[in-house]
Design a protein around this motif. Sequence first.
Motif, PDB file in Angstrom:
ATOM      1  N   VAL A  43       5.064   5.346  -9.393  1.00 25.98           N
ATOM      2  CA  VAL A  43       4.224   4.819  -8.321  1.00 25.98           C
ATOM      3  C   VAL A  43       5.059   4.131  -7.248  1.00 25.98           C
ATOM      4  CG1 VAL A  43       3.750   2.523  -9.312  1.00 25.98           C
ATOM      5  CG2 VAL A  43       2.032   3.648  -7.890  1.00 25.98           C
ATOM      6  N   LEU A  44       6.207   3.562  -7.639  1.00 22.36           N
ATOM      7  CA  LEU A  44       7.063   2.914  -6.652  1.00 22.36           C
ATOM      8  C   LEU A  44       7.796   3.931  -5.779  1.00 22.36           C
ATOM      9  CD1 LEU A  44       8.634  -0.071  -8.631  1.00 22.36           C
ATOM     10  CD2 LEU A  44       6.728  -0.100  -7.017  1.00 22.36           C
ATOM     11  N   ALA A  83      -4.820  11.164 -10.741  1.00 25.69           N
ATOM     12  CA  ALA A  83      -3.411  11.291 -11.091  1.00 25.69           C
ATOM     13  C   ALA A  83      -2.914   9.973 -11.671  1.00 25.69           C
ATOM     14  CB  ALA A  83      -2.585  11.668  -9.859  1.00 25.69           C
ATOM     15  N   GLU A  84      -2.098  10.027 -12.714  1.00 24.46           N
ATOM     16  CA  GLU A  84      -1.587   8.833 -13.369  1.00 24.46           C
ATOM     17  C   GLU A  84      -0.103   8.658 -13.041  1.00 24.46           C
ATOM     18  OE1 GLU A  84      -2.410   9.221 -17.517  1.00 24.46           O
ATOM     19  OE2 GLU A  84      -4.566   8.878 -17.284  1.00 24.46           O
ATOM     20  N   TYR A  85       0.264   7.426 -12.687  1.00 25.31           N
ATOM     21  CA  TYR A  85       1.639   7.112 -12.331  1.00 25.31           C
ATOM     22  C   TYR A  85       2.140   5.954 -13.182  1.00 25.31           C
ATOM     23  CZ  TYR A  85       0.430   9.748  -8.111  1.00 25.31           C
ATOM     24  OH  TYR A  85       0.002  10.714  -7.236  1.00 25.31           O
ATOM     25  N   GLY A  86       3.336   6.095 -13.710  1.00 21.82           N
ATOM     26  CA  GLY A  86       3.997   4.992 -14.385  1.00 21.82           C
ATOM     27  C   GLY A  86       4.638   4.072 -13.358  1.00 21.82           C
ATOM     28  N   HIS A  87       5.337   3.048 -13.830  1.00 21.30           N
ATOM     29  CA  HIS A  87       5.931   2.063 -12.925  1.00 21.30           C
ATOM     30  C   HIS A  87       6.881   2.712 -11.916  1.00 21.30           C
ATOM     31  CE1 HIS A  87       7.825  -1.668 -11.576  1.00 21.30           C
ATOM     32  NE2 HIS A  87       8.996  -1.104 -11.827  1.00 21.30           N
ATOM     33  N   THR A  91       1.456  -3.903  -6.849  1.00 20.57           N
ATOM     34  CA  THR A  91       2.474  -4.939  -6.787  1.00 20.57           C
ATOM     35  C   THR A  91       3.772  -4.349  -7.342  1.00 20.57           C
ATOM     36  OG1 THR A  91       1.896  -5.752  -8.992  1.00 20.57           O
ATOM     37  CG2 THR A  91       0.785  -6.782  -7.105  1.00 20.57           C
ATOM     38  N   LEU A  92       4.881  -4.997  -7.048  1.00 17.26           N
ATOM     39  CA  LEU A  92       6.167  -4.466  -7.487  1.00 17.26           C
ATOM     40  C   LEU A  92       6.327  -4.499  -9.003  1.00 17.26           C
ATOM     41  CD1 LEU A  92       8.564  -5.929  -4.772  1.00 17.26           C
ATOM     42  CD2 LEU A  92       7.603  -3.621  -4.924  1.00 17.26           C
ATOM     43  N   ASP A  93       5.524  -5.329  -9.692  1.00 15.36           N
ATOM     44  CA  ASP A  93       5.625  -5.386 -11.148  1.00 15.36           C
ATOM     45  C   ASP A  93       4.535  -4.572 -11.844  1.00 15.36           C
ATOM     46  OD1 ASP A  93       3.466  -6.931 -10.487  1.00 15.36           O
ATOM     47  OD2 ASP A  93       4.015  -8.649 -11.742  1.00 15.36           O
ATOM     48  N   VAL A  94       3.852  -3.687 -11.090  1.00 17.04           N
ATOM     49  CA  VAL A  94       2.789  -2.878 -11.679  1.00 17.04           C
ATOM     50  C   VAL A  94       3.353  -2.012 -12.800  1.00 17.04           C
ATOM     51  CG1 VAL A  94       3.086  -0.963 -10.047  1.00 17.04           C
ATOM     52  CG2 VAL A  94       0.868  -1.322 -11.143  1.00 17.04           C
ATOM     53  N   ALA A 123       0.843  -1.196   0.000  1.00 17.14           N
ATOM     54  CA  ALA A 123       0.000   0.000   0.000  1.00 17.14           C
ATOM     55  C   ALA A 123       0.874   1.240   0.000  1.00 17.14           C
ATOM     56  CB  ALA A 123      -0.922  -0.013   1.220  1.00 17.14           C
ATOM     57  N   VAL A 124       0.624   2.129  -0.961  1.00 13.97           N
ATOM     58  CA  VAL A 124       1.324   3.407  -1.027  1.00 13.97           C
ATOM     59  C   VAL A 124       0.288   4.527  -0.986  1.00 13.97           C
ATOM     60  CG1 VAL A 124       3.293   2.477  -2.281  1.00 13.97           C
ATOM     61  CG2 VAL A 124       1.331   3.360  -3.553  1.00 13.97           C
ATOM     62  N   THR A 125       0.756   5.731  -0.717  1.00 18.07           N
ATOM     63  CA  THR A 125      -0.166   6.858  -0.553  1.00 18.07           C
ATOM     64  C   THR A 125       0.052   7.907  -1.632  1.00 18.07           C
ATOM     65  OG1 THR A 125      -0.170   6.535   1.839  1.00 18.07           O
ATOM     66  CG2 THR A 125      -0.992   8.636   1.026  1.00 18.07           C
ATOM     67  N   CYS A 126      -1.014   8.240  -2.338  1.00 17.35           N
ATOM     68  CA  CYS A 126      -1.008   9.316  -3.325  1.00 17.35           C
ATOM     69  C   CYS A 126      -0.933  10.649  -2.567  1.00 17.35           C
ATOM     70  CB  CYS A 126      -2.277   9.232  -4.158  1.00 17.35           C
ATOM     71  SG  CYS A 126      -2.467  10.552  -5.388  1.00 17.35           S
ATOM     72  N   PRO A 127      -0.384  11.718  -3.151  1.00 18.94           N
ATOM     73  CA  PRO A 127      -0.372  13.018  -2.478  1.00 18.94           C
ATOM     74  C   PRO A 127      -1.751  13.499  -2.026  1.00 18.94           C
ATOM     75  CG  PRO A 127       1.113  13.065  -4.340  1.00 18.94           C
ATOM     76  CD  PRO A 127       0.402  11.745  -4.396  1.00 18.94           C
ATOM     77  N   CYS A 128      -2.823  12.972  -2.657  1.00 16.21           N
ATOM     78  CA  CYS A 128      -4.177  13.349  -2.239  1.00 16.21           C
ATOM     79  C   CYS A 128      -4.635  12.539  -1.029  1.00 16.21           C
ATOM     80  CB  CYS A 128      -5.155  13.189  -3.392  1.00 16.21           C
ATOM     81  SG  CYS A 128      -5.576  11.463  -3.767  1.00 16.21           S
ATOM     82  N   GLN A 129      -3.746  11.676  -0.517  1.00 16.05           N
ATOM     83  CA  GLN A 129      -3.981  10.819   0.654  1.00 16.05           C
ATOM     84  C   GLN A 129      -4.775   9.557   0.350  1.00 16.05           C
ATOM     85  OE1 GLN A 129      -2.214  11.547   3.426  1.00 16.05           O
ATOM     86  NE2 GLN A 129      -1.468  13.151   2.041  1.00 16.05           N
TER      87      GLN A 129
END
Length: 205
Positions: A193-194, A186-190, A173-176, A161-167
């Motif tokens: 997001v890691l 908000a869109e995050y690449g590999h 997963t590590l291979d996302v 579980a990670v947290t977006c700046p918007c909380q």
Amino acid sequence: MNDLDTCLRCRHALRDHEAGRHLCNLCEDRTAAHLGAIPGLFERLDQHLARGSSSGPAVSGSKTAPAPLRIGILDMQTERGPILAPLETWVRDWEEAGYAEVNEAGTANDRVGHACRTLRFNLARATAEHPAVDEMAEEVASIWRTLSRIITGETAPRRIAVTCPCQQTLRITLDVRGVTCPACQAEYGHSEVLRLPLAQRRAAA
């Protein structure tokens, strides 16, 4: 035509020679590899039907009672199961455009093989013209992962579980390959997001 300058699947920037495509070359090649592998993996499901079965060949002449079948795998081998049905749905999508034809004859193995060959044959055209090719690529990748884990016995990758700046908490997963935050979009690449901070665990009540 893709009006954006990013791959719809991995969200990485498209290079000059990829302009106007929906997928980058890497995502196209990965999807082609998945489509090439799926028929062989599907055929090997028979070796995993019995509970406790291994990938080795069945031994004939055994005096023990047959092991109960794994219903989940049996369902995967059916016409309306989670393997053949979605593959043929995408073939029908191309059939309506006049580029393909669904093969409803033969065994499930025959039909899976035909569907994968058809989708692979039309993949280059799809990356340039089909607005939902990223959805097809994701579904194909999901089918490949499911079959691969059954055949190899691998477990599903661990989620963190990670947290977006918007909380908003994002479970990845590590291979996302990429993720879109459902709260702020908000869109995050590999790699992006890691780099997000790990979510704080909630205290027990």
